[in-house]
Design a protein around this motif. Sequence first.
Motif, PDB file in Angstrom:
ATOM      1  N   VAL A  25     -49.054 -56.625 116.861  1.00 62.12           N
ATOM      2  CA  VAL A  25     -50.451 -56.285 117.137  1.00 62.12           C
ATOM      3  C   VAL A  25     -50.801 -56.957 118.459  1.00 62.12           C
ATOM      4  O   VAL A  25     -50.617 -58.173 118.610  1.00 62.12           O
ATOM      5  N   ALA A  26     -51.254 -56.163 119.422  1.00 55.88           N
ATOM      6  CA  ALA A  26     -51.504 -56.702 120.760  1.00 55.88           C
ATOM      7  C   ALA A  26     -52.835 -56.196 121.303  1.00 55.88           C
ATOM      8  O   ALA A  26     -53.165 -55.015 121.165  1.00 55.88           O
ATOM      9  N   HIS A  27     -53.582 -57.115 121.911  1.00 47.14           N
ATOM     10  CA  HIS A  27     -54.764 -56.713 122.665  1.00 47.14           C
ATOM     11  C   HIS A  27     -54.281 -56.227 124.026  1.00 47.14           C
ATOM     12  O   HIS A  27     -53.626 -56.979 124.750  1.00 47.14           O
ATOM     13  N   CYS A  28     -54.600 -54.991 124.385  1.00 49.44           N
ATOM     14  CA  CYS A  28     -54.164 -54.458 125.679  1.00 49.44           C
ATOM     15  C   CYS A  28     -55.372 -54.233 126.577  1.00 49.44           C
ATOM     16  O   CYS A  28     -56.307 -53.530 126.215  1.00 49.44           O
ATOM     17  N   TRP A 107     -56.884 -57.887 108.041  1.00 46.86           N
ATOM     18  CA  TRP A 107     -55.639 -58.633 107.810  1.00 46.86           C
ATOM     19  C   TRP A 107     -54.736 -58.669 109.035  1.00 46.86           C
ATOM     20  O   TRP A 107     -53.714 -59.357 109.035  1.00 46.86           O
ATOM     21  N   LEU A 108     -55.084 -57.932 110.066  1.00 49.96           N
ATOM     22  CA  LEU A 108     -54.224 -57.898 111.254  1.00 49.96           C
ATOM     23  C   LEU A 108     -54.169 -59.277 111.909  1.00 49.96           C
ATOM     24  O   LEU A 108     -55.161 -60.010 111.911  1.00 49.96           O
ATOM     25  N   GLN A 109     -53.018 -59.583 112.488  1.00 51.71           N
ATOM     26  CA  GLN A 109     -52.860 -60.842 113.207  1.00 51.71           C
ATOM     27  C   GLN A 109     -52.372 -60.548 114.624  1.00 51.71           C
ATOM     28  O   GLN A 109     -51.159 -60.457 114.868  1.00 51.71           O
ATOM     29  N   PRO A 110     -53.310 -60.364 115.564  1.00 50.17           N
ATOM     30  CA  PRO A 110     -52.894 -60.098 116.941  1.00 50.17           C
ATOM     31  C   PRO A 110     -51.983 -61.208 117.458  1.00 50.17           C
ATOM     32  O   PRO A 110     -52.261 -62.394 117.258  1.00 50.17           O
ATOM     33  N   GLY A 111     -50.872 -60.789 118.096  1.00 52.75           N
ATOM     34  CA  GLY A 111     -49.860 -61.759 118.530  1.00 52.75           C
ATOM     35  C   GLY A 111     -49.892 -62.067 120.006  1.00 52.75           C
ATOM     36  O   GLY A 111     -49.283 -63.046 120.452  1.00 52.75           O
ATOM     37  N   MET A 112     -50.568 -61.242 120.790  1.00 50.30           N
ATOM     38  CA  MET A 112     -50.580 -61.462 122.239  1.00 50.30           C
ATOM     39  C   MET A 112     -51.659 -60.598 122.882  1.00 50.30           C
ATOM     40  O   MET A 112     -52.129 -59.636 122.279  1.00 50.30           O
ATOM     41  N   SER A 113     -52.019 -60.996 124.099  1.00 50.15           N
ATOM     42  CA  SER A 113     -52.851 -60.148 124.950  1.00 50.15           C
ATOM     43  C   SER A 113     -51.989 -59.710 126.116  1.00 50.15           C
ATOM     44  O   SER A 113     -51.282 -60.538 126.710  1.00 50.15           O
TER      45      SER A 113
END
Length: 138
Positions: A25-28, A107-113
């Motif tokens: 999961v990534a913030h783009c 429940w998502l766990q963003p792992g990076m931007s």
Amino acid sequence: MTAPFSGGCVCGAIRYECTAEPVLVAHCCCTDCQRTSGAQMSTNVLVPAPAFRITAGATASYDTRGDSGNFVTRHFCARCGSNLYSMPQGMGTLAVIKAGTLDDSSWLQPGMSIYTDSAPRWAVLPDGIPKFPKMPPM
Ligand SMILES: [Zn+2]
Ligand SMILES: [Zn+2]
């Protein structure tokens, strides 16, 4: 909650299901994600494409070209305009779901931007996860 999970567009015409856990999961913050989301970033849920399927309705789509030179096919609801997911070429068989379209995204766990070089000055990037100025090495 984790897999299977479901989601859909805001008008309800299109529904989808995914039977696998997210790969990432990534913030783009890329400019295409800013345009398609209307926000500082899009939170993208990468899943194995074979585990993802549309369960109601049919999406419309268009292609954009990423800065890798590969095309990205972006799927949306032609009735309400919600952006639902994209299928990037050259990334194996991943579907990239817009996190905001999940029925429950808690429940998502963003792992990076990623693509933070493109983020607007006023963007608020989360602390505690890695930031990559462009695409990270995959
Ligand atoms: Zn819709
Ligand atoms: Zn992006």
